[in-house]
Design an enzyme around this catalytic site. Sequence first.
Site, mmCIF file in Angstrom:
data_model
loop_
_atom_site.group_PDB
_atom_site.id
_atom_site.type_symbol
_atom_site.label_atom_id
_atom_site.label_comp_id
_atom_site.label_asym_id
_atom_site.label_seq_id
_atom_site.Cartn_x
_atom_site.Cartn_y
_atom_site.Cartn_z
ATOM 1 C CG HIS A 116 -1.634 1.273 1.468
ATOM 2 N ND1 HIS A 116 -1.212 2.182 2.412
ATOM 3 C CD2 HIS A 116 -2.722 1.824 0.874
ATOM 4 C CE1 HIS A 116 -2.019 3.228 2.401
ATOM 5 N NE2 HIS A 116 -2.944 3.037 1.483
ATOM 6 C CD GLU A 127 -4.747 5.389 3.636
ATOM 7 O OE1 GLU A 127 -5.491 4.712 2.891
ATOM 8 O OE2 GLU A 127 -3.577 5.712 3.320
ATOM 9 C CD GLU A 151 -2.606 2.596 -3.457
ATOM 10 O OE1 GLU A 151 -3.246 3.660 -3.353
ATOM 11 O OE2 GLU A 151 -2.888 1.571 -2.804
ATOM 12 C CG HIS A 152 0.036 6.217 -0.528
ATOM 13 N ND1 HIS A 152 -0.415 7.191 0.350
ATOM 14 C CD2 HIS A 152 -0.957 5.299 -0.580
ATOM 15 C CE1 HIS A 152 -1.613 6.869 0.803
ATOM 16 N NE2 HIS A 152 -1.954 5.713 0.261
#
Length: 364
Positions: A36, A116, A39-40
């Site tokens: 994840h 997040e 991905e950022h």
Amino acid sequence: MVLVTEAMPHFQSLSIGIWVNAGTRHELAGEEGMSHFLEHMVFKGTERRSALEIAQEVDRVGGEFNAFTTREYTCFHLLLLARDISLASDIMTDVLLNSTFAQDEIEREIKVVLQELSMVEDNPEELVFDQFFENAFGKHALGKPILGSAASVASFNREKVVSYFRKHYSPSQMVISVAGDIDHEKVRRIFDRKIGHFLKEKTPPKKANLNTPLLKSGVHIVRRDLEQAHVVVGFPGVSYDDKDRFAALLLNVYLGGGMSSSLFQEIREKRGLAYTIYSSLAPFSDTGLFSIYVGTSPKEVATCLDVTGEEIAKLRDKKLSREVLQILKDNLKGTILLNSDSVETRMMSIAKNEMFFGKYFPTT
């Protein structure tokens, strides 16, 4: 690398996805949340473009560039007009092959992902599903939160990010899918010009499927100072290629797939016990989960569980009538056909069919 396309000549829009065989289940100890996080990071600048320039080029043509991470794969997807396919392919291949992963950007993004994580902590409906997966799969990587933990994310640095990228982002681990008013050969030539050198790299064969987790049973309670109780009841589900996957889809529609579903009618409409009640499928390459979620007041939890059990028992004891079964089939077919009017949905569908079945399935 595999390229799959679907021509949709009556659409002006185009959807491109680059899918990578890297998700939560591929992360080792200390890497939790890296899929994840990576991905950022690919949006944070390349050798040719800054993060702002990437955003500006997409915005200039009215496009939408985004990504998401699951427990088994990561997808980068771009929606824009079909006439802008050259720009789309250039931006997507640039961010995936030439990202700089600057240390200062990594440090900034760690703060973003920690925020997040805090958002999930503040959202009990999301949090209860993280707990559900962890309890169902135990210490297996499929049970780990996609975002990772605050401790694992805080430990990330450029060395770790680059190492994970090089290990998983190779041609044999990737699929490009394109849907819209395009020609397959034209798309192939465009990508060959952009990344032909990358496609010729000698890469190891695709990793064998990772070990399949054993599902664990039990009752798990997390106490929080909340107005509502958030409950997930789970069962063994189906994998992507399970022979019973269509029956599972129909079961999901019947039990909690919409406003006319059995659980919605019994728990919300007839008894007013909850505002939100639904069932869902979570298929993976080699296993799966079927779950039922309800958000209700703590004093109504027992009643909701009783009604849920009664509705499941009805299915066990009495077959659905042909009329009801046909309604479920019509519902599912209608959903599939309505979704097929979207280039993004078709792009995602043909990619998943390639990754999990190795073939193309037409909509009709």
